[in-house]
Design an enzyme around this catalytic site. Sequence first.
Site, PDB file in Angstrom:
ATOM      1  N   CYS A   1      -8.644  -0.491  -6.073  1.00 51.27           N
ATOM      2  CA  CYS A   1      -7.623  -1.263  -5.283  1.00 51.27           C
ATOM      3  C   CYS A   1      -6.234  -0.438  -5.502  1.00 51.27           C
ATOM      4  O   CYS A   1      -5.993   0.326  -6.303  1.00 51.27           O
ATOM      5  CB  CYS A   1      -7.391  -2.865  -6.131  1.00 51.27           C
ATOM      6  SG  CYS A   1      -9.091  -3.553  -5.918  1.00 51.27           S
TER       7      CYS A   1
ATOM      8  N   GLY B   1      -7.071   0.370  -0.763  1.00 54.19           N
ATOM      9  CA  GLY B   1      -8.158  -0.514  -0.289  1.00 54.19           C
ATOM     10  C   GLY B   1      -7.928  -1.262   0.869  1.00 54.19           C
ATOM     11  O   GLY B   1      -6.782  -1.554   1.109  1.00 54.19           O
TER      12      GLY B   1
ATOM     13  N   ASN C   1      -6.397  -3.329 -10.957  1.00 59.09           N
ATOM     14  CA  ASN C   1      -7.171  -2.002 -10.261  1.00 59.09           C
ATOM     15  C   ASN C   1      -7.859  -1.203 -11.462  1.00 59.09           C
ATOM     16  O   ASN C   1      -7.297  -1.003 -12.301  1.00 59.09           O
ATOM     17  CB  ASN C   1      -5.887  -1.139  -9.802  1.00 59.09           C
ATOM     18  CG  ASN C   1      -6.339   0.241  -9.381  1.00 59.09           C
ATOM     19  OD1 ASN C   1      -7.363   0.295  -8.854  1.00 59.09           O
ATOM     20  ND2 ASN C   1      -5.656   1.151  -9.545  1.00 59.09           N
ATOM     21  N   GLY C   2      -9.058  -1.070 -10.905  1.00 56.18           N
ATOM     22  CA  GLY C   2     -10.216  -0.448 -12.037  1.00 56.18           C
ATOM     23  C   GLY C   2     -11.433  -0.987 -12.214  1.00 56.18           C
ATOM     24  O   GLY C   2     -11.843  -1.751 -11.145  1.00 56.18           O
TER      25      GLY C   2
ATOM     26  N   TYR D   1      -7.527  13.546  -4.575  1.00 61.77           N
ATOM     27  CA  TYR D   1      -7.851  12.721  -3.398  1.00 61.77           C
ATOM     28  C   TYR D   1      -7.034  11.455  -3.328  1.00 61.77           C
ATOM     29  O   TYR D   1      -6.438  11.012  -2.275  1.00 61.77           O
ATOM     30  CB  TYR D   1      -9.286  12.424  -3.151  1.00 61.77           C
ATOM     31  CG  TYR D   1      -9.524  11.604  -1.840  1.00 61.77           C
ATOM     32  CD1 TYR D   1      -9.408  12.309  -0.670  1.00 61.77           C
ATOM     33  CD2 TYR D   1      -9.879  10.159  -1.967  1.00 61.77           C
ATOM     34  CE1 TYR D   1      -9.443  11.449   0.438  1.00 61.77           C
ATOM     35  CE2 TYR D   1     -10.339   9.728  -0.977  1.00 61.77           C
ATOM     36  CZ  TYR D   1     -10.281  10.158   0.361  1.00 61.77           C
ATOM     37  OH  TYR D   1     -10.496   9.436   1.439  1.00 61.77           O
TER      38      TYR D   1
END
Length: 534
Positions: A21, A48, A122-123, A318
């Site tokens: 996310c 996301g 996020n995670g 990336y």
Amino acid sequence: MTDHISPQCDPFEDDRPHDHCGVFGVWAPNEDVSRLAYFALYALQHRGQQSAGIATSDSQSILVYKDQGLVHQVFSEETLQGLKGHIALGHVRYATTGADTWRNAQPTLGPTPTGTLALCHNGNLTNTRQLRDLAYSVTEDGEDIERGATTDTSVVTALLGVADRLPWAASAADSTACATEGLSPHMSTKAHTMCDSSVTDSQMLCCAETDGRSQGEPQLVPAALKVLPLLKGAFSLVFMDENTLYAARDPHGYRPLVLGRLSMGWVLASETAALDLCGATFVREIEPGELIFINDSGVHSRRFAASQPRTCVFEYVYLARPDTLIGDRQIVAARRRMGALLAQENPVEADLVIPTPESGTPAAIGYAQEAGIPFAQGLVKNAYVGRTFIQPTQSLRQLGIRLKLNPLREVIEGKRLVVIDDSIVRGNTQRALVSMLREAGAAEVHVRISSPPVKWPCFFGIDFPTRAELIASSLDVEGVRRSIGADSLAYLSMEGMVEATAQGTSLCLGCFTGDYPEEVPEGTPIPGTPGAHT
């Protein structure tokens, strides 16, 4: 809103690593905070693409608007005008736990003893099942504390809402009691407010040493200091109540989270690129193990765990945007250095260096400059192939990568090519790419990868396949070369990748080595697999 038919993910992106996310938060009285969040989410869209959401608070109530789709598909001028307030959260989601449904979109919303909480994450947590059991153990039968959602984020939201019912305080002294439930808290969790020399007095940082809850401290601070040490795995959280904006980052700092300054407010974001887009100035990263909260008295910082930094190296390889700064290292510079070191380690005689757009471009530039081989754009990317509600037919699937990339025959015909990409996951993309380049007349195709072989799954927020699906886990380099049909194949060494990031030992390399910074509980689902959707 109703729960829509799930749009199909880009069928030609399933061979790429996906981040969980992107999160954003802003505290800015007299600013159009929902519009700031909207444009910041554009800068984070790469993190996301399955759903997007914004929550706002006007000091009296919190309003959340979210749906499945890209940012521009979810929000309109009308919806933004209805999201008023001085605090906003924003979120873009790629599902690693919990199915891709509307109920699992974020921000999540839940009650607290004094009001309402909205939260973005996020995670990926590795002890979600134990946390869920804990949350339901202190609630009444039939109480739907997750509000129909099935994610680790909904569990954290629920725990913060019932923290006053939990039977222990999150401190090192209570580790024995927690361990009996499989929820041993992080050690060194005594809360205190930290002074930060990187923020000046003019930036209103509040730095009074305290022990326990300060007078006038927001109600969610003690709840967070109680819950955060129980969370295992990766979490960069941005959350809010009616009057205060909060952020927290796990003790290893797997996922980035930064603080920025507006002329009359403060911003939190997954990447510095989002700060740039909304006109904020970068102040610093949120430290691993740190909780901060922002209200009309300033920016306050508390520590809930000792910092043990292990930022995900794939942010450099990336995931993050090239124009983002992580660990005082510009991502584009790290990727160009990876390409240069790849050229030093794995030279080859060739006529052109071409990237796999867009992720391979910085490394390809670095490789070309170091090797003295001309750089060329040999592939054209269709920027408008993305999420769609139309399922491609089998014949279109067989065309595969051609819907995404098309070779420039006049550039590559008769040429010996060095093709630069950032990673190989299953090998499907590279196999199709090599075949396509040969059909377009390439004399030789030499594949160079600007990271080591990916052999292990990630439990901390990247949707890699299972180990059995990772091509490098079962084949050596020569085996992978034969599988994708290249004339030669070489990867950047581990040492070269780490050197390029300039982060030393402060990296998580688990997907390359299988050596994770923390113990992963037995039976923990791999993000993105069916077992992670419950």
